[in-house]
Design a protein around this motif. Structure first.
Motif, PDB file in Angstrom:
ATOM      1  N   VAL A 291       0.847  -1.192   0.000  1.00 18.81           N
ATOM      2  CA  VAL A 291       0.000   0.000   0.000  1.00 18.81           C
ATOM      3  C   VAL A 291       0.882   1.241   0.000  1.00 18.81           C
ATOM      4  O   VAL A 291       2.068   1.173   0.322  1.00 18.81           O
ATOM      5  N   SER A 292       0.296   2.358  -0.310  1.00 17.45           N
ATOM      6  CA  SER A 292       1.011   3.630  -0.259  1.00 17.45           C
ATOM      7  C   SER A 292       1.026   4.166   1.170  1.00 17.45           C
ATOM      8  O   SER A 292       0.015   4.109   1.872  1.00 17.45           O
ATOM      9  N   VAL A 293       2.175   4.676   1.592  1.00 16.06           N
ATOM     10  CA  VAL A 293       2.290   5.372   2.874  1.00 16.06           C
ATOM     11  C   VAL A 293       2.815   6.790   2.637  1.00 16.06           C
ATOM     12  O   VAL A 293       3.388   7.404   3.533  1.00 16.06           O
ATOM     13  N   ALA A 294       2.584   7.294   1.441  1.00 15.26           N
ATOM     14  CA  ALA A 294       3.106   8.611   1.061  1.00 15.26           C
ATOM     15  C   ALA A 294       2.505   9.737   1.897  1.00 15.26           C
ATOM     16  O   ALA A 294       3.139  10.774   2.087  1.00 15.26           O
ATOM     17  N   LEU A 295       1.294   9.570   2.423  1.00 19.67           N
ATOM     18  CA  LEU A 295       0.626  10.642   3.166  1.00 19.67           C
ATOM     19  C   LEU A 295       0.854  10.589   4.668  1.00 19.67           C
ATOM     20  O   LEU A 295       0.415  11.484   5.389  1.00 19.67           O
ATOM     21  N   VAL A 296       1.514   9.523   5.151  1.00 16.00           N
ATOM     22  CA  VAL A 296       1.747   9.373   6.590  1.00 16.00           C
ATOM     23  C   VAL A 296       3.219   9.059   6.844  1.00 16.00           C
ATOM     24  O   VAL A 296       3.930   8.626   5.955  1.00 16.00           O
ATOM     25  N   SER A 297       3.655   9.278   8.066  1.00 16.52           N
ATOM     26  CA  SER A 297       5.037   8.961   8.451  1.00 16.52           C
ATOM     27  C   SER A 297       5.054   7.639   9.194  1.00 16.52           C
ATOM     28  O   SER A 297       5.238   7.582  10.405  1.00 16.52           O
ATOM     29  N   ALA A 298       4.823   6.567   8.464  1.00 15.76           N
ATOM     30  CA  ALA A 298       4.731   5.237   9.073  1.00 15.76           C
ATOM     31  C   ALA A 298       6.099   4.584   9.176  1.00 15.76           C
ATOM     32  O   ALA A 298       6.986   4.835   8.369  1.00 15.76           O
ATOM     33  N   CYS A 299       6.235   3.725  10.182  1.00 18.79           N
ATOM     34  CA  CYS A 299       7.436   2.927  10.399  1.00 18.79           C
ATOM     35  C   CYS A 299       7.022   1.470  10.546  1.00 18.79           C
ATOM     36  O   CYS A 299       5.875   1.183  10.892  1.00 18.79           O
ATOM     37  N   PRO A 300       7.938   0.541  10.317  1.00 20.38           N
ATOM     38  CA  PRO A 300       7.611  -0.863  10.558  1.00 20.38           C
ATOM     39  C   PRO A 300       7.096  -1.055  11.985  1.00 20.38           C
ATOM     40  O   PRO A 300       7.627  -0.477  12.927  1.00 20.38           O
ATOM     41  N   GLY A 301       6.022  -1.828  12.111  1.00 21.90           N
ATOM     42  CA  GLY A 301       5.399  -2.054  13.414  1.00 21.90           C
ATOM     43  C   GLY A 301       4.207  -1.159  13.670  1.00 21.90           C
ATOM     44  O   GLY A 301       3.384  -1.457  14.532  1.00 21.90           O
ATOM     45  N   ASP A 302       4.099  -0.048  12.938  1.00 19.53           N
ATOM     46  CA  ASP A 302       2.953   0.845  13.089  1.00 19.53           C
ATOM     47  C   ASP A 302       1.687   0.200  12.530  1.00 19.53           C
ATOM     48  O   ASP A 302       1.746  -0.596  11.589  1.00 19.53           O
ATOM     49  N   THR A 303       0.563   0.566  13.099  1.00 23.10           N
ATOM     50  CA  THR A 303      -0.735   0.194  12.542  1.00 23.10           C
ATOM     51  C   THR A 303      -1.262   1.413  11.808  1.00 23.10           C
ATOM     52  O   THR A 303      -1.329   2.506  12.383  1.00 23.10           O
ATOM     53  N   VAL A 304      -1.580   1.228  10.527  1.00 16.95           N
ATOM     54  CA  VAL A 304      -2.082   2.340   9.719  1.00 16.95           C
ATOM     55  C   VAL A 304      -3.489   2.028   9.239  1.00 16.95           C
ATOM     56  O   VAL A 304      -3.884   0.868   9.103  1.00 16.95           O
ATOM     57  N   LEU A 305      -4.249   3.085   9.003  1.00 20.52           N
ATOM     58  CA  LEU A 305      -5.581   2.960   8.428  1.00 20.52           C
ATOM     59  C   LEU A 305      -5.457   3.130   6.929  1.00 20.52           C
ATOM     60  O   LEU A 305      -4.879   4.111   6.460  1.00 20.52           O
ATOM     61  N   VAL A 306      -5.994   2.167   6.170  1.00 24.79           N
ATOM     62  CA  VAL A 306      -5.841   2.155   4.720  1.00 24.79           C
ATOM     63  C   VAL A 306      -7.219   2.202   4.061  1.00 24.79           C
ATOM     64  O   VAL A 306      -8.130   1.469   4.454  1.00 24.79           O
ATOM     65  N   HIS A 307      -7.343   3.078   3.066  1.00 29.31           N
ATOM     66  CA  HIS A 307      -8.549   3.156   2.245  1.00 29.31           C
ATOM     67  C   HIS A 307      -8.119   3.200   0.793  1.00 29.31           C
ATOM     68  O   HIS A 307      -7.304   4.040   0.412  1.00 29.31           O
ATOM     69  N   ALA A 308      -8.635   2.276   0.003  1.00 28.17           N
ATOM     70  CA  ALA A 308      -8.344   2.220  -1.438  1.00 28.17           C
ATOM     71  C   ALA A 308      -6.843   2.187  -1.717  1.00 28.17           C
ATOM     72  O   ALA A 308      -6.359   2.840  -2.634  1.00 28.17           O
ATOM     73  N   GLY A 309      -6.099   1.444  -0.901  1.00 28.97           N
ATOM     74  CA  GLY A 309      -4.668   1.281  -1.124  1.00 28.97           C
ATOM     75  C   GLY A 309      -3.806   2.422  -0.647  1.00 28.97           C
ATOM     76  O   GLY A 309      -2.594   2.412  -0.834  1.00 28.97           O
ATOM     77  N   GLU A 310      -4.394   3.412   0.015  1.00 31.36           N
ATOM     78  CA  GLU A 310      -3.662   4.591   0.507  1.00 31.36           C
ATOM     79  C   GLU A 310      -3.777   4.667   2.024  1.00 31.36           C
ATOM     80  O   GLU A 310      -4.885   4.664   2.564  1.00 31.36           O
ATOM     81  N   SER A 311      -2.646   4.743   2.721  1.00 27.97           N
ATOM     82  CA  SER A 311      -2.667   4.928   4.164  1.00 27.97           C
ATOM     83  C   SER A 311      -3.102   6.351   4.459  1.00 27.97           C
ATOM     84  O   SER A 311      -2.546   7.309   3.908  1.00 27.97           O
ATOM     85  N   ILE A 312      -4.108   6.485   5.336  1.00 29.54           N
ATOM     86  CA  ILE A 312      -4.653   7.816   5.611  1.00 29.54           C
ATOM     87  C   ILE A 312      -4.466   8.243   7.060  1.00 29.54           C
ATOM     88  O   ILE A 312      -4.813   9.356   7.431  1.00 29.54           O
ATOM     89  N   GLY A 313      -3.894   7.379   7.873  1.00 30.33           N
ATOM     90  CA  GLY A 313      -3.643   7.729   9.257  1.00 30.33           C
ATOM     91  C   GLY A 313      -2.915   6.625   9.982  1.00 30.33           C
ATOM     92  O   GLY A 313      -2.888   5.478   9.547  1.00 30.33           O
TER      93      GLY A 313
END
Length: 58
Positions: free
Chosen positions: A32-54
């Motif tokens: 998935v894309s994490v271009a909009l968030v500052s995610a790191c391995p181990g983080d839980t992200v919210l994904v909609h339509a293949g894009e991490s949004i939080g």
């Protein structure tokens, strides 16, 4: 799984090139894309339509 009309919480397994990440979903590993968030391995992200949004803060 991550391309539905729902928001899905997934765990970031590893960061990839070009703002992408490998994540663990109920159906297996996906990219998935994490271009909009500052995610790191181990983080839980919210994904909609293949894009991490939080990032889920515990």
């Amino acid at each position: 799984m991550t391309c539905s009309d729902e928001v899905v919480a997934v765990e970031v397994l590893r960061l990839l090139d070009d703002g992408l990440a490998a994540v663990a979903t109920e159906s297996g590993e996906e990219v998935v894309s994490v271009a909009l968030v500052s995610a790191c391995p181990g983080d839980t992200v919210l994904v909609h339509a293949g894009e991490s949004i939080g990032i889920v803060k515990e």
